[in-house]
Scaffold this motif. Structure first.
Motif, PDB file in Angstrom:
ATOM      1  N   PHE A  78       0.867  -1.190   0.000  1.00  0.00           N
ATOM      2  CA  PHE A  78       0.000   0.000   0.000  1.00  0.00           C
ATOM      3  C   PHE A  78       0.900   1.234   0.000  1.00  0.00           C
ATOM      4  CE2 PHE A  78      -2.429  -3.360   2.001  1.00  0.00           C
ATOM      5  CZ  PHE A  78      -3.705  -3.206   1.490  1.00  0.00           C
ATOM      6  N   CYS A 122      -6.352   0.563  -5.626  1.00  0.00           N
ATOM      7  CA  CYS A 122      -7.488   1.329  -5.124  1.00  0.00           C
ATOM      8  C   CYS A 122      -7.027   2.753  -4.886  1.00  0.00           C
ATOM      9  CB  CYS A 122      -8.001   0.710  -3.822  1.00  0.00           C
ATOM     10  SG  CYS A 122      -9.537   1.467  -3.251  1.00  0.00           S
ATOM     11  N   ASP A 124      -8.116   5.079  -2.556  1.00  0.00           N
ATOM     12  CA  ASP A 124      -8.433   5.792  -1.306  1.00  0.00           C
ATOM     13  C   ASP A 124      -7.239   6.474  -0.646  1.00  0.00           C
ATOM     14  OD1 ASP A 124      -7.810   2.987  -0.822  1.00  0.00           O
ATOM     15  OD2 ASP A 124      -8.201   3.376   1.278  1.00  0.00           O
ATOM     16  N   GLU A 125      -6.055   5.889  -0.794  1.00  0.00           N
ATOM     17  CA  GLU A 125      -4.898   6.544  -0.178  1.00  0.00           C
ATOM     18  C   GLU A 125      -4.512   7.817  -0.926  1.00  0.00           C
ATOM     19  OE1 GLU A 125      -4.707   2.234   0.766  1.00  0.00           O
ATOM     20  OE2 GLU A 125      -4.507   3.193  -1.159  1.00  0.00           O
ATOM     21  N   CYS A 132     -12.695   5.592  -2.205  1.00  0.00           N
ATOM     22  CA  CYS A 132     -11.981   4.641  -3.061  1.00  0.00           C
ATOM     23  C   CYS A 132     -12.126   4.965  -4.543  1.00  0.00           C
ATOM     24  CB  CYS A 132     -12.471   3.228  -2.786  1.00  0.00           C
ATOM     25  SG  CYS A 132     -11.991   2.630  -1.140  1.00  0.00           S
ATOM     26  N   SER A 168      -9.255  -3.709  -4.544  1.00  0.00           N
ATOM     27  CA  SER A 168      -9.935  -3.623  -3.248  1.00  0.00           C
ATOM     28  C   SER A 168     -11.038  -2.573  -3.196  1.00  0.00           C
ATOM     29  CB  SER A 168      -8.902  -3.340  -2.145  1.00  0.00           C
ATOM     30  OG  SER A 168      -8.328  -2.063  -2.302  1.00  0.00           O
ATOM     31  N   LYS A 198     -15.999  -7.855   0.092  1.00  0.00           N
ATOM     32  CA  LYS A 198     -15.374  -6.918   1.023  1.00  0.00           C
ATOM     33  C   LYS A 198     -16.470  -6.132   1.724  1.00  0.00           C
ATOM     34  CE  LYS A 198     -12.095  -3.143   1.516  1.00  0.00           C
ATOM     35  NZ  LYS A 198     -11.118  -2.270   0.862  1.00  0.00           N
ATOM     36  N   PHE A 203     -13.757  -2.634  11.679  1.00  0.00           N
ATOM     37  CA  PHE A 203     -12.427  -3.138  12.030  1.00  0.00           C
ATOM     38  C   PHE A 203     -11.317  -2.621  11.113  1.00  0.00           C
ATOM     39  CE2 PHE A 203     -15.355  -6.345  13.821  1.00  0.00           C
ATOM     40  CZ  PHE A 203     -14.956  -6.288  15.144  1.00  0.00           C
ATOM     41  N   PHE A 207      -6.225   0.800  10.056  1.00  0.00           N
ATOM     42  CA  PHE A 207      -5.685   0.954   8.693  1.00  0.00           C
ATOM     43  C   PHE A 207      -5.807   2.405   8.225  1.00  0.00           C
ATOM     44  CE2 PHE A 207      -6.286   1.117   4.079  1.00  0.00           C
ATOM     45  CZ  PHE A 207      -5.313   0.273   3.586  1.00  0.00           C
ATOM     46  N   ARG A 219     -18.023   3.932   3.703  1.00  0.00           N
ATOM     47  CA  ARG A 219     -17.958   3.364   2.353  1.00  0.00           C
ATOM     48  C   ARG A 219     -19.148   2.451   2.064  1.00  0.00           C
ATOM     49  NH1 ARG A 219     -12.826   4.991   1.507  1.00  0.00           N
ATOM     50  NH2 ARG A 219     -11.110   4.345   2.867  1.00  0.00           N
ATOM     51  N   LYS A 250     -12.819 -10.355   2.916  1.00  0.00           N
ATOM     52  CA  LYS A 250     -12.252  -9.396   3.856  1.00  0.00           C
ATOM     53  C   LYS A 250     -13.352  -8.653   4.580  1.00  0.00           C
ATOM     54  CE  LYS A 250      -9.472  -5.229   3.689  1.00  0.00           C
ATOM     55  NZ  LYS A 250      -8.840  -4.287   2.796  1.00  0.00           N
ATOM     56  N   TYR A 273      -8.252 -11.779   4.355  1.00  0.00           N
ATOM     57  CA  TYR A 273      -7.412 -10.707   4.895  1.00  0.00           C
ATOM     58  C   TYR A 273      -7.740 -10.518   6.370  1.00  0.00           C
ATOM     59  CZ  TYR A 273      -4.876  -6.162   4.398  1.00  0.00           C
ATOM     60  OH  TYR A 273      -4.000  -5.115   4.478  1.00  0.00           O
ATOM     61  N   ILE A 275      -7.481  -8.295   9.006  1.00  0.00           N
ATOM     62  CA  ILE A 275      -7.265  -6.853   8.835  1.00  0.00           C
ATOM     63  C   ILE A 275      -6.741  -6.163  10.092  1.00  0.00           C
ATOM     64  CG2 ILE A 275      -8.949  -6.651   6.993  1.00  0.00           C
ATOM     65  CD1 ILE A 275     -10.786  -5.479   9.327  1.00  0.00           C
ATOM     66  N   SER A 276      -6.534  -4.862   9.924  1.00  0.00           N
ATOM     67  CA  SER A 276      -5.881  -4.056  10.964  1.00  0.00           C
ATOM     68  C   SER A 276      -6.568  -4.151  12.319  1.00  0.00           C
ATOM     69  CB  SER A 276      -5.822  -2.593  10.508  1.00  0.00           C
ATOM     70  OG  SER A 276      -7.120  -2.088  10.240  1.00  0.00           O
ATOM     71  N   TYR A 315      -0.689  -9.171   9.146  1.00  0.00           N
ATOM     72  CA  TYR A 315       0.433  -8.321   9.536  1.00  0.00           C
ATOM     73  C   TYR A 315       1.464  -9.109  10.347  1.00  0.00           C
ATOM     74  CZ  TYR A 315      -2.641  -4.743   7.766  1.00  0.00           C
ATOM     75  OH  TYR A 315      -3.456  -4.010   6.931  1.00  0.00           O
TER      76      TYR A 315
HETATM   77  C1  PBG Z   1      -9.075   0.226   0.832  1.00  0.00           C
HETATM   78  C2  PBG Z   1      -8.526  -0.751   1.806  1.00  0.00           C
HETATM   79  C3  PBG Z   1      -8.823  -0.815   3.154  1.00  0.00           C
HETATM   80  C4  PBG Z   1      -8.088  -1.872   3.668  1.00  0.00           C
HETATM   81  C5  PBG Z   1      -7.354  -2.416   2.638  1.00  0.00           C
HETATM   82  N1  PBG Z   1      -7.663  -1.713   1.475  1.00  0.00           N
HETATM   83  C6  PBG Z   1      -9.630   0.064   4.017  1.00  0.00           C
HETATM   84  C7  PBG Z   1     -11.002   0.389   3.649  1.00  0.00           C
HETATM   85  O1  PBG Z   1     -11.626  -0.242   2.819  1.00  0.00           O
HETATM   86  O2  PBG Z   1     -11.482   1.331   4.248  1.00  0.00           O
HETATM   87  C8  PBG Z   1      -8.112  -2.299   5.098  1.00  0.00           C
HETATM   88  C9  PBG Z   1      -7.020  -3.194   5.533  1.00  0.00           C
HETATM   89  C10 PBG Z   1      -6.933  -3.324   7.010  1.00  0.00           C
HETATM   90  O3  PBG Z   1      -7.802  -2.819   7.753  1.00  0.00           O
HETATM   91  O4  PBG Z   1      -5.975  -3.957   7.456  1.00  0.00           O
HETATM   92  N2  PBG Z   1      -8.402   0.256  -0.359  1.00  0.00           N
END
Ligand code: PBG
Length: 325
Positions: A78, A122, A124-125, A132, A168, A198, A203, A207, A219, A250, A273, A275-276, A315
């Motif tokens: 990412f 994706c 979003d970043e 996204c 994603s 997804k 949760f 992230f 979202r 995910k 996945y 996730i965070s 992770y």
């Molecule tokens: C969005 C994306 C997200 C995660 C991975 N890709 C966050 C979201 O959809 O808001 C989350 C991964 C995580 O929480 O570990 N491209």
């Protein structure tokens, strides 16, 4: 009770338990998600994910080499651009000099074919509003305009050396459009790891810090409703028909039923996945001494594998790989 009704017989010794264990967990099953941030000179720890870092290009290479040394199955990258570089359409996502594409080139140079390099496809970043995709005048996320941006992003990531693109964004038609775009540009060997199911999950919280997200709101108009199960099968069918090489569910731990549904029906490998927020929960409880850290991590990963994941993004990929070797 007779001697017939004694299932404990097979649990008596470690050797018996090993002989009859149904689920395996090996380093090759684990994929490490990594963050590379523009403008950093050294790694910076993410406060809500102790032990996980935003990397500089240098520290990324080092951490990637360690992960590969530990035997992980792959790396999922990412990118975190400078705040000043974000804009409405996420221009830096498709810019070869954007941080994600620079990071992918650094990974390809460092580890080459020794592992599988994956890219988050994706926006979003990279968007200043944090969604996204591209936001329409009515405030909604414009599906088809977003998919066009994903195709541009995908081409830049393929050029930068990604083996698999992690779609994603949960836009309809994204897998098919990216497949067509890759093929037209001659990137026949670049694969798609499709986030088929997804969910709009609370949760993901940590992230958002990890990628310095600008998102206000949620979202829910593009990610799935946690109340729904059947819908994931529709998403799966569409992604398979559009050419997904691997499909993903995910989050993992609150969606193990979905994972099992998808694993039972998918004709391609299935990933999940962790996730965070799942990482943060276990980490925080273990820090307080409330649960055993290593036992909880390995049990959670085994549970995700047992539910049907061939591949688990986590992770803990590097650390768990060391334990499993
Ligand atoms: C969005 C994306 C997200 C995660 C991975 N890709 C966050 C979201 O959809 O808001 C989350 C991964 C995580 O929480 O570990 N491209």
């Amino acid at each position: 009770m007779t001697g017939i009704d004694r299932p404990r017989r097979l649990r008596r010794t470690p050797a018996l338990r090993r002989l009859v264990a149904e689920t395996t967990l090996e380093p090759r099953h684990l994929v490490l998600p990594m963050f590379v941030a523009d403008g950093l000179t050294e790694a910076r720890e993410i406060s809500s994910m102790p032990g996980v870092h935003q990397h500089s290009l240098d520290s990324l290479r080092k951490a990637a080499a360690e992960a590969v040394e530990a035997g992980v199955g792959g790396l999922m990258l990412f990118g975190v651009p400078l705040a000043a570089d974000k804009d409405a359409v996420g221009s830096r996502a498709s810019d070869p000099d954007g941080i994600l594409n620079r990071g992918l080139r650094a990974l390809a140079a460092e580890v080459g074919d020794a592992t599988v390099i994956m890219a988050d496809t994706c926006l979003d970043e990279f968007t200043d509003h944090g969604h996204c995709g591209v936001v329409a005048p009515d405030g909604g996320v414009d599906n088809d305009a977003t998919v066009e941006r994903y195709v541009e992003m995908a081409l830049a990531q393929a050029e930068a050396g990604a083996d698999l693109l992690g779609t994603s964004g949960m836009m309809d038609g994204q897998v098919g459009a990216i497949r067509d775009g890759l093929d037209a540009a001659g990137h026949l060997d670049t694969g798609i790891l499709a986030y088929a199911a997804k969910y709009a999950s609370a949760f993901y919280g940590p992230f958002r810090e990890a990628v310095a997200s600008s998102l206000q709101g949620d979202r829910r108009t593009y990610q799935q409703d946690p109340a729904n199960r059947r819908e994931s099968l529709r998403e799966l069918e569409l992604d398979l028909a559009e050419g997904a090489d691997i499909v993903m569910v995910k989050p993992a731990m609150s969606y193990l039923d979905i994972l099992r549904d998808v694993a039972d029906r998918s004709t391609v490998p299935v990933a999940a996945y962790q996730i965070s927020g799942e990482y943060a929960m276990i980490t925080a409880a273990a820090e307080r001494g409330w649960i055993d850290r290593r036992g909880s991590i390995l049990e959670s990963l085994t549970g995700i594998r047992r539910a049907g994941a061939d591949i688990v993004l986590t992770y803990w990929a590097t650390e768990a790989s060391h334990w499993l070797r």
